[in-house]
Enzyme design. Structure first.
Site, PDB file in Angstrom:
ATOM      1  N   ASN A   1      40.282  30.902  72.255  1.00 42.76           N
ATOM      2  CA  ASN A   1      39.341  30.053  71.860  1.00 42.76           C
ATOM      3  C   ASN A   1      38.942  29.335  72.964  1.00 42.76           C
ATOM      4  O   ASN A   1      37.514  28.960  73.269  1.00 42.76           O
ATOM      5  CB  ASN A   1      39.586  29.099  70.601  1.00 42.76           C
ATOM      6  CG  ASN A   1      38.770  27.863  70.530  1.00 42.76           C
ATOM      7  OD1 ASN A   1      37.520  28.052  69.985  1.00 42.76           O
ATOM      8  ND2 ASN A   1      39.058  26.922  70.936  1.00 42.76           N
TER       9      ASN A   1
ATOM     10  N   LYS B   1      31.230  35.737  78.461  1.00 42.07           N
ATOM     11  CA  LYS B   1      31.159  36.049  77.048  1.00 42.07           C
ATOM     12  C   LYS B   1      30.799  37.637  76.796  1.00 42.07           C
ATOM     13  O   LYS B   1      31.174  38.266  76.001  1.00 42.07           O
ATOM     14  CB  LYS B   1      30.279  35.163  76.189  1.00 42.07           C
ATOM     15  CG  LYS B   1      30.657  33.760  76.429  1.00 42.07           C
ATOM     16  CD  LYS B   1      32.078  33.292  75.736  1.00 42.07           C
ATOM     17  CE  LYS B   1      32.572  31.898  75.724  1.00 42.07           C
ATOM     18  NZ  LYS B   1      34.052  31.723  75.273  1.00 42.07           N
TER      19      LYS B   1
ATOM     20  N   ASP C   1      47.433  25.188  81.050  1.00 42.79           N
ATOM     21  CA  ASP C   1      45.948  25.693  81.708  1.00 42.79           C
ATOM     22  C   ASP C   1      45.960  26.963  81.495  1.00 42.79           C
ATOM     23  O   ASP C   1      46.575  27.648  82.229  1.00 42.79           O
ATOM     24  CB  ASP C   1      45.843  25.147  82.910  1.00 42.79           C
ATOM     25  CG  ASP C   1      44.640  25.483  83.685  1.00 42.79           C
ATOM     26  OD1 ASP C   1      44.125  26.372  82.956  1.00 42.79           O
ATOM     27  OD2 ASP C   1      44.495  25.214  84.643  1.00 42.79           O
TER      28      ASP C   1
ATOM     29  N   TYR D   1      28.102  31.467  82.454  1.00 38.90           N
ATOM     30  CA  TYR D   1      28.740  31.586  81.044  1.00 38.90           C
ATOM     31  C   TYR D   1      28.577  32.889  80.283  1.00 38.90           C
ATOM     32  O   TYR D   1      29.521  33.393  79.653  1.00 38.90           O
ATOM     33  CB  TYR D   1      28.283  30.271  80.495  1.00 38.90           C
ATOM     34  CG  TYR D   1      28.764  29.939  79.010  1.00 38.90           C
ATOM     35  CD1 TYR D   1      29.853  29.377  78.667  1.00 38.90           C
ATOM     36  CD2 TYR D   1      28.067  30.460  77.642  1.00 38.90           C
ATOM     37  CE1 TYR D   1      30.338  29.314  77.201  1.00 38.90           C
ATOM     38  CE2 TYR D   1      28.631  30.158  76.473  1.00 38.90           C
ATOM     39  CZ  TYR D   1      29.656  29.485  76.345  1.00 38.90           C
ATOM     40  OH  TYR D   1      29.967  29.349  75.143  1.00 38.90           O
TER      41      TYR D   1
ATOM     42  N   SER E   1      42.724  21.399  70.812  1.00 44.37           N
ATOM     43  CA  SER E   1      42.783  20.033  70.699  1.00 44.37           C
ATOM     44  C   SER E   1      41.679  19.648  70.078  1.00 44.37           C
ATOM     45  O   SER E   1      41.624  18.425  69.927  1.00 44.37           O
ATOM     46  CB  SER E   1      43.174  19.625  72.142  1.00 44.37           C
ATOM     47  OG  SER E   1      42.383  20.042  73.056  1.00 44.37           O
TER      48      SER E   1
HETATM   49  P1  NAP Z   1      35.137  22.024  72.960  1.00 41.60           P
HETATM   50  O1  NAP Z   1      34.403  20.893  72.236  1.00 41.60           O
HETATM   51  O2  NAP Z   1      34.506  21.340  74.429  1.00 41.60           O
HETATM   52  O3  NAP Z   1      36.510  22.166  73.234  1.00 41.60           O
HETATM   53  C1  NAP Z   1      36.784  23.141  74.195  1.00 41.60           C
HETATM   54  C2  NAP Z   1      38.526  23.301  73.952  1.00 41.60           C
HETATM   55  O4  NAP Z   1      39.069  24.163  75.321  1.00 41.60           O
HETATM   56  C3  NAP Z   1      39.284  22.170  74.308  1.00 41.60           C
HETATM   57  O5  NAP Z   1      40.232  22.012  73.328  1.00 41.60           O
HETATM   58  C4  NAP Z   1      40.105  22.245  75.558  1.00 41.60           C
HETATM   59  O6  NAP Z   1      41.290  21.652  75.527  1.00 41.60           O
HETATM   60  C5  NAP Z   1      40.226  23.588  75.714  1.00 41.60           C
HETATM   61  N1  NAP Z   1      40.333  24.032  76.984  1.00 41.60           N
HETATM   62  C6  NAP Z   1      39.234  23.774  77.970  1.00 41.60           C
HETATM   63  N2  NAP Z   1      39.839  24.346  79.282  1.00 41.60           N
HETATM   64  C7  NAP Z   1      40.986  24.684  79.032  1.00 41.60           C
HETATM   65  C8  NAP Z   1      42.106  25.130  79.882  1.00 41.60           C
HETATM   66  N3  NAP Z   1      42.060  25.583  80.898  1.00 41.60           N
HETATM   67  N4  NAP Z   1      43.210  25.507  79.219  1.00 41.60           N
HETATM   68  C9  NAP Z   1      43.722  25.083  77.905  1.00 41.60           C
HETATM   69  N5  NAP Z   1      42.563  24.813  77.212  1.00 41.60           N
HETATM   70  C10 NAP Z   1      41.269  24.551  77.662  1.00 41.60           C
HETATM   71  O7  NAP Z   1      34.228  23.346  72.911  1.00 41.60           O
HETATM   72  P2  NAP Z   1      34.059  24.279  71.625  1.00 41.60           P
HETATM   73  O8  NAP Z   1      32.436  24.052  71.162  1.00 41.60           O
HETATM   74  O9  NAP Z   1      34.936  23.902  70.740  1.00 41.60           O
HETATM   75  O10 NAP Z   1      34.389  25.787  72.117  1.00 41.60           O
HETATM   76  C11 NAP Z   1      35.300  26.466  71.782  1.00 41.60           C
HETATM   77  C12 NAP Z   1      35.079  27.886  72.073  1.00 41.60           C
HETATM   78  O11 NAP Z   1      33.750  28.392  71.465  1.00 41.60           O
HETATM   79  C13 NAP Z   1      34.513  28.161  73.592  1.00 41.60           C
HETATM   80  O12 NAP Z   1      34.874  29.494  74.148  1.00 41.60           O
HETATM   81  C14 NAP Z   1      33.074  28.058  73.515  1.00 41.60           C
HETATM   82  O13 NAP Z   1      32.434  29.008  74.818  1.00 41.60           O
HETATM   83  C15 NAP Z   1      32.739  28.621  72.152  1.00 41.60           C
HETATM   84  N6  NAP Z   1      31.567  28.481  71.766  1.00 41.60           N
HETATM   85  C16 NAP Z   1      31.029  27.402  71.319  1.00 41.60           C
HETATM   86  C17 NAP Z   1      29.652  27.023  71.017  1.00 41.60           C
HETATM   87  C18 NAP Z   1      29.176  25.672  70.741  1.00 41.60           C
HETATM   88  O14 NAP Z   1      27.758  25.677  70.562  1.00 41.60           O
HETATM   89  N7  NAP Z   1      29.977  24.715  70.761  1.00 41.60           N
HETATM   90  C19 NAP Z   1      29.023  28.229  70.978  1.00 41.60           C
HETATM   91  C20 NAP Z   1      29.259  29.459  71.417  1.00 41.60           C
HETATM   92  C21 NAP Z   1      30.635  29.626  71.725  1.00 41.60           C
HETATM   93  P3  NAP Z   1      41.269  20.154  76.304  1.00 41.60           P
HETATM   94  O15 NAP Z   1      40.414  19.055  76.076  1.00 41.60           O
HETATM   95  O16 NAP Z   1      42.893  19.748  75.874  1.00 41.60           O
HETATM   96  O17 NAP Z   1      41.570  20.326  77.991  1.00 41.60           O
END
Ligand code: NAP
Length: 245
Positions: free
Chosen positions: A90, A159, A63, A155, A14
């Site tokens: 993801n 990972k 969830d 966290y 989303s």
């Molecule tokens: P984000 O913008 O905060 O988005 C997180 C997503 O995860 C949202 O779509 C949210 O859905 C979903 N989510 C969270 N809890 C959930 C649950 N219990 N069930 C289903 N969906 C859930 O984060 P992002 O930066 O895109 O991160 C995506 C992935 O990349 C994560 O695994 C994160 O650890 C990894 N990552 C991110 C970064 C970074 O710098 N951004 C760096 C390294 C790794 P809803 O809003 O619909 O609840």
């Protein structure tokens, strides 16, 4: 793996990285199931946008830390598309604070959402992939799973565990022609980093050889490449602008 008729599930599709992966795969004519939890409005907007372009996309609220809801997500996908070729694990949350201040509740929450979800989703899709002797699983890990981050021990733990799961499972299911890889992003411009102020972002940029933070498309492009590739498995692919080499 060619895209025609391939069915992909993206957890946490989303917002942020997941939303970009959804768009990238739909643009390339994969059939997509976008999973979301809280962001129904955002999920519906993405669906509407892609349907207008003639793409095949379904959305499903679950969830993914809840194994009953994960079962429903997989059943929904099978009911609609009759198969599952690609799983992108993801969805995730971040959590900051001193190690000694992590409560049981905080620890269990992040383990459930970031790690147990990968176990639940993967365990549910594997029988279908094994049966069709083909599949591609991509886990979105993090630079902190490789290097560890102070103030983000829980966290980082989730990972690192995802990296171990990726390598071990790749060995186990390779003979069934299922590839399992992870992508370890550095810092990517999403809501996950909205707590960082301008000065902090500039400081981080100064440590990155490519002098910028990542875009969600930097990760989505790699996802597409990994799906289409046929001989890469068990890898943790770092996409971080050279922040950690
Ligand atoms: P984000 O913008 O905060 O988005 C997180 C997503 O995860 C949202 O779509 C949210 O859905 C979903 N989510 C969270 N809890 C959930 C649950 N219990 N069930 C289903 N969906 C859930 O984060 P992002 O930066 O895109 O991160 C995506 C992935 O990349 C994560 O695994 C994160 O650890 C990894 N990552 C991110 C970064 C970074 O710098 N951004 C760096 C390294 C790794 P809803 O809003 O619909 O609840």
């Amino acid at each position: 793996m060619k895209e025609e008729n391939k069915v992909a599930i993206i957890t946490g599709g989303s917002r942020g990285i997941g939303a970009e992966i959804v768009k990238q795969l739909a643009d390339n004519n994969y059939k997509v199931v976008l999973n979301y939890n809280k962001s129904e409005k955002e999920a519906k907007e993405i669906q509407e946008q892609l349907l207008k372009l003639g793409k095949e996309i379904k959305i499903f609220r679950a969830d993914i830390s809840n194994k009953k809801e994960v079962k429903e997500l997989i059943q929904f996908t099978m009911n609609n598309f009759k198969k599952i070729d690609i799983l992108i694990n993801n969805a995730g949350i971040s959590q900051e604070g001193l190690f000694n201040e992590i409560t049981d509740e905080m620890w269990n929450k992040i383990i459930n959402i970031n790690l147990n979800s990968v176990f639940y989703c993967t365990r549910e899709v594997l029988p279908y992939m094994i049966n069709q002797k083909q599949g591609c699983i991509i886990n979105i890990s993090s630079i902190w799973g490789e290097t560890g981050s102070s103030y983000e021990v829980a966290y980082s733990t989730t990972k690192s565990a995802i990296n171990g799961l990726t390598k071990a499972l790749a060995k186990e299911v390779g003979p069934s022609n299922i590839r399992v890889n992870a992508i370890a992003p550095g810092i990517i411009d999403t809501d996950m980093n909205k707590n960082l102020n301008k000065k902090e972002i500039e400081e981080i940029k100064s440590q990155i050889p490519l002098c910028r933070i990542g875009k969600t498309s930097d990760i989505a492009k790699c996802v597409k490449w990994l799906i289409e590739d046929e001989y890469t498995t068990g890898q943790i692919i770092s996409i971080n602008g050279g922040w950690y080499i």
